[in-house]
Structure formats: structure tokens, C-alpha cells
Design a protein around this motif. Structure first.
Motif, PDB file in Angstrom:
ATOM      1  N   ASN A  31      11.572 -11.073   8.323  1.00  0.00           N
ATOM      2  CA  ASN A  31      12.610 -12.107   8.241  1.00  0.00           C
ATOM      3  C   ASN A  31      13.866 -11.802   9.048  1.00  0.00           C
ATOM      4  OD1 ASN A  31      13.711 -10.174   6.531  1.00  0.00           O
ATOM      5  ND2 ASN A  31      14.208 -11.622   4.902  1.00  0.00           N
ATOM      6  N   MET A  32      13.738 -10.953  10.053  1.00  0.00           N
ATOM      7  CA  MET A  32      14.831 -10.724  10.998  1.00  0.00           C
ATOM      8  C   MET A  32      14.300 -10.003  12.223  1.00  0.00           C
ATOM      9  SD  MET A  32      17.412  -7.589   9.797  1.00  0.00           S
ATOM     10  CE  MET A  32      18.466  -7.677  11.237  1.00  0.00           C
ATOM     11  N   LEU A  33      15.134  -9.920  13.238  1.00  0.00           N
ATOM     12  CA  LEU A  33      14.825  -9.159  14.440  1.00  0.00           C
ATOM     13  C   LEU A  33      15.727  -7.937  14.479  1.00  0.00           C
ATOM     14  CD1 LEU A  33      14.865 -12.031  17.110  1.00  0.00           C
ATOM     15  CD2 LEU A  33      12.906 -11.169  15.833  1.00  0.00           C
ATOM     16  N   VAL A  34      15.317  -6.920  15.232  1.00  0.00           N
ATOM     17  CA  VAL A  34      16.181  -5.776  15.516  1.00  0.00           C
ATOM     18  C   VAL A  34      16.071  -5.471  17.004  1.00  0.00           C
ATOM     19  CG1 VAL A  34      16.074  -4.760  13.199  1.00  0.00           C
ATOM     20  CG2 VAL A  34      14.403  -4.058  14.927  1.00  0.00           C
ATOM     21  N   ILE A  35      16.998  -4.666  17.487  1.00  0.00           N
ATOM     22  CA  ILE A  35      17.000  -4.225  18.881  1.00  0.00           C
ATOM     23  C   ILE A  35      16.697  -2.739  18.922  1.00  0.00           C
ATOM     24  CG2 ILE A  35      18.474  -3.795  20.898  1.00  0.00           C
ATOM     25  CD1 ILE A  35      19.975  -6.391  20.199  1.00  0.00           C
ATOM     26  N   ASP A  36      15.775  -2.363  19.792  1.00  0.00           N
ATOM     27  CA  ASP A  36      15.480  -0.949  20.001  1.00  0.00           C
ATOM     28  C   ASP A  36      16.602  -0.371  20.868  1.00  0.00           C
ATOM     29  OD1 ASP A  36      14.592   1.545  20.879  1.00  0.00           O
ATOM     30  OD2 ASP A  36      12.516   0.884  21.077  1.00  0.00           O
ATOM     31  N   PRO A  37      17.412   0.535  20.299  1.00  0.00           N
ATOM     32  CA  PRO A  37      18.554   1.051  21.064  1.00  0.00           C
ATOM     33  C   PRO A  37      18.144   1.887  22.274  1.00  0.00           C
ATOM     34  CG  PRO A  37      18.302   2.273  19.018  1.00  0.00           C
ATOM     35  CD  PRO A  37      17.333   1.118  18.968  1.00  0.00           C
ATOM     36  N   ASP A  38      16.927   2.419  22.266  1.00  0.00           N
ATOM     37  CA  ASP A  38      16.451   3.201  23.408  1.00  0.00           C
ATOM     38  C   ASP A  38      16.025   2.310  24.572  1.00  0.00           C
ATOM     39  OD1 ASP A  38      16.869   5.585  22.006  1.00  0.00           O
ATOM     40  OD2 ASP A  38      14.852   5.519  21.145  1.00  0.00           O
ATOM     41  N   GLU A  39      15.736   1.045  24.296  1.00  0.00           N
ATOM     42  CA  GLU A  39      15.316   0.106  25.327  1.00  0.00           C
ATOM     43  C   GLU A  39      16.457  -0.772  25.834  1.00  0.00           C
ATOM     44  OE1 GLU A  39      12.236  -0.167  26.727  1.00  0.00           O
ATOM     45  OE2 GLU A  39      11.595   1.551  25.539  1.00  0.00           O
ATOM     46  N   CYS A  40      17.447  -1.039  24.987  1.00  0.00           N
ATOM     47  CA  CYS A  40      18.557  -1.931  25.337  1.00  0.00           C
ATOM     48  C   CYS A  40      19.349  -1.370  26.524  1.00  0.00           C
ATOM     49  CB  CYS A  40      19.472  -2.099  24.116  1.00  0.00           C
ATOM     50  SG  CYS A  40      20.892  -3.185  24.393  1.00  0.00           S
ATOM     51  N   ILE A  41      19.611  -2.238  27.497  1.00  0.00           N
ATOM     52  CA  ILE A  41      20.367  -1.814  28.684  1.00  0.00           C
ATOM     53  C   ILE A  41      21.784  -2.382  28.697  1.00  0.00           C
ATOM     54  CG2 ILE A  41      18.308  -1.406  30.098  1.00  0.00           C
ATOM     55  CD1 ILE A  41      18.911  -4.174  31.442  1.00  0.00           C
ATOM     56  N   ASP A  42      22.230  -2.899  27.561  1.00  0.00           N
ATOM     57  CA  ASP A  42      23.599  -3.402  27.420  1.00  0.00           C
ATOM     58  C   ASP A  42      23.944  -4.515  28.409  1.00  0.00           C
ATOM     59  OD1 ASP A  42      23.957  -1.353  25.495  1.00  0.00           O
ATOM     60  OD2 ASP A  42      24.479   0.056  27.079  1.00  0.00           O
ATOM     61  N   CYS A  43      23.003  -5.393  28.653  1.00  0.00           N
ATOM     62  CA  CYS A  43      23.236  -6.443  29.639  1.00  0.00           C
ATOM     63  C   CYS A  43      24.056  -7.616  29.088  1.00  0.00           C
ATOM     64  CB  CYS A  43      21.902  -6.950  30.190  1.00  0.00           C
ATOM     65  SG  CYS A  43      20.927  -7.893  28.995  1.00  0.00           S
ATOM     66  N   THR A  44      24.161  -7.745  27.789  1.00  0.00           N
ATOM     67  CA  THR A  44      24.927  -8.783  27.071  1.00  0.00           C
ATOM     68  C   THR A  44      24.289 -10.177  27.100  1.00  0.00           C
ATOM     69  OG1 THR A  44      26.443  -9.565  28.799  1.00  0.00           O
ATOM     70  CG2 THR A  44      27.087  -7.575  27.613  1.00  0.00           C
ATOM     71  N   LEU A  45      23.168 -10.359  27.763  1.00  0.00           N
ATOM     72  CA  LEU A  45      22.573 -11.697  27.876  1.00  0.00           C
ATOM     73  C   LEU A  45      22.204 -12.293  26.526  1.00  0.00           C
ATOM     74  CD1 LEU A  45      20.272 -11.184  30.991  1.00  0.00           C
ATOM     75  CD2 LEU A  45      22.449 -12.411  30.882  1.00  0.00           C
ATOM     76  N   CYS A  46      21.761 -11.473  25.606  1.00  0.00           N
ATOM     77  CA  CYS A  46      21.299 -11.965  24.305  1.00  0.00           C
ATOM     78  C   CYS A  46      22.442 -12.444  23.413  1.00  0.00           C
ATOM     79  CB  CYS A  46      20.517 -10.881  23.573  1.00  0.00           C
ATOM     80  SG  CYS A  46      21.446  -9.362  23.242  1.00  0.00           S
ATOM     81  N   VAL A  47      23.612 -11.885  23.590  1.00  0.00           N
ATOM     82  CA  VAL A  47      24.738 -12.176  22.698  1.00  0.00           C
ATOM     83  C   VAL A  47      25.046 -13.672  22.656  1.00  0.00           C
ATOM     84  CG1 VAL A  47      27.170 -11.735  22.231  1.00  0.00           C
ATOM     85  CG2 VAL A  47      25.708  -9.868  23.001  1.00  0.00           C
ATOM     86  N   ALA A  48      25.182 -14.278  23.798  1.00  0.00           N
ATOM     87  CA  ALA A  48      25.535 -15.696  23.865  1.00  0.00           C
ATOM     88  C   ALA A  48      24.412 -16.612  23.384  1.00  0.00           C
ATOM     89  CB  ALA A  48      25.914 -16.070  25.296  1.00  0.00           C
ATOM     90  N   GLU A  49      23.185 -16.122  23.370  1.00  0.00           N
ATOM     91  CA  GLU A  49      22.037 -16.945  22.984  1.00  0.00           C
ATOM     92  C   GLU A  49      21.850 -17.053  21.478  1.00  0.00           C
ATOM     93  OE1 GLU A  49      20.265 -18.794  25.137  1.00  0.00           O
ATOM     94  OE2 GLU A  49      21.709 -18.052  26.592  1.00  0.00           O
ATOM     95  N   CYS A  50      22.436 -16.158  20.716  1.00  0.00           N
ATOM     96  CA  CYS A  50      22.221 -16.149  19.265  1.00  0.00           C
ATOM     97  C   CYS A  50      23.068 -17.231  18.591  1.00  0.00           C
ATOM     98  CB  CYS A  50      22.555 -14.789  18.672  1.00  0.00           C
ATOM     99  SG  CYS A  50      22.255 -14.725  16.900  1.00  0.00           S
ATOM    100  N   PRO A  51      22.426 -18.238  17.980  1.00  0.00           N
ATOM    101  CA  PRO A  51      23.186 -19.328  17.378  1.00  0.00           C
ATOM    102  C   PRO A  51      23.966 -18.939  16.121  1.00  0.00           C
ATOM    103  CG  PRO A  51      20.847 -19.636  16.992  1.00  0.00           C
ATOM    104  CD  PRO A  51      20.986 -18.451  17.895  1.00  0.00           C
ATOM    105  N   VAL A  52      23.638 -17.780  15.529  1.00  0.00           N
ATOM    106  CA  VAL A  52      24.368 -17.344  14.324  1.00  0.00           C
ATOM    107  C   VAL A  52      25.248 -16.126  14.598  1.00  0.00           C
ATOM    108  CG1 VAL A  52      22.750 -18.348  12.658  1.00  0.00           C
ATOM    109  CG2 VAL A  52      22.365 -16.013  13.491  1.00  0.00           C
TER     110      VAL A  52
END
Length: 107
Positions: A31-52
Motif C-alpha cells: 500500500n505504498m512505494l519506497v525509493i531505493d537510496p542506493d539507486e536514487c540519483i537525486d534528479c528531483t524528477l519524481c518530486v513534482a509528479e507526486c500528487p500528494v
């Protein structure tokens, strides 16, 4: 440094963020998503896409959400990758904006 999915995602699981991630760092739980911190490249693209507004820079995460840093790291090692957008949970709109959902997290 990485981005972190916080409490706002619980019981919503919008996946707009997954579509824009260039490195496929999202993992899907019941019932949720998480981000793998070892894979995340800090691009910020996902931030604006999250409606909540559930995705927060690790350096800017509010004190009451600090536990989600460890939670994302731990669960990203257990949950499978999600690389394509899916429909949100059926009652996601009802849960959007509801506070204190941590106890509802399904691991």
C-alpha cells in the motif's frame, strides 16, 4: 543523499513518479512505494509528479517523518522494483491528505 517516500503515500500509492524515474529506483509494497537510496540519483524528477507530495529530499525531511529514511532503505531491499505506472489504490483519493497513516503501512 536520496529522496524519500513519506507517510503521505500510504494507502494512496500513486505511481506518476515511477514514469519519470530514469534509474528505476522505486519499489512497490502492498500500500505504498519506497525509493531505493542506493539507486536514487537525486534528479528531483519524481518530486513534482507526486500528487500528494509524498517524496521529500532526505536533507529536508520533517522531524516527524525521519523514520521513513530507514523505512525506505529497509523495504527497498525487500520489495520488488516498479518500473511502469499503475493505477493508484482504489480509494487513494479518500486517503490523500489524511495524517497519521504510518500504523496503516503494510509491509
Amino acid at each position: 543523499m536520496a529522496f524519500v517516500v513519506t507517510e503521505a503515500c500510504i494507502k494512496c500509492k500513486y505511481t506518476d513518479c515511477v514514469e519519470v524515474c530514469p534509474v528505476d529506483c522505486f519499489r512497490e509494497g502492498p500500500n505504498m512505494l519506497v525509493i531505493d537510496p542506493d539507486e536514487c540519483i537525486d534528479c528531483t524528477l519524481c518530486v513534482a509528479e507526486c500528487p500528494v507530495e509524498a517524496i521529500v529530499d532526505e536533507e529536508e525531511i520533517p522531524a516527524e517523518q525521519q523514520g521513513f529514511i530507514e523505512l525506505n532503505a529497509r523495504l527497498s531491499q525487500q520489495w520488488p522494483p516498479l518500473t511502469q505506472r499503475k493505477d493508484p489504490l482504489p480509494d487513494a483519493d479518500q486517503w490523500a491528505g489524511v495524517p497519521d497513516k504510518t500504523k496503516l503501512l503494510e509491509e
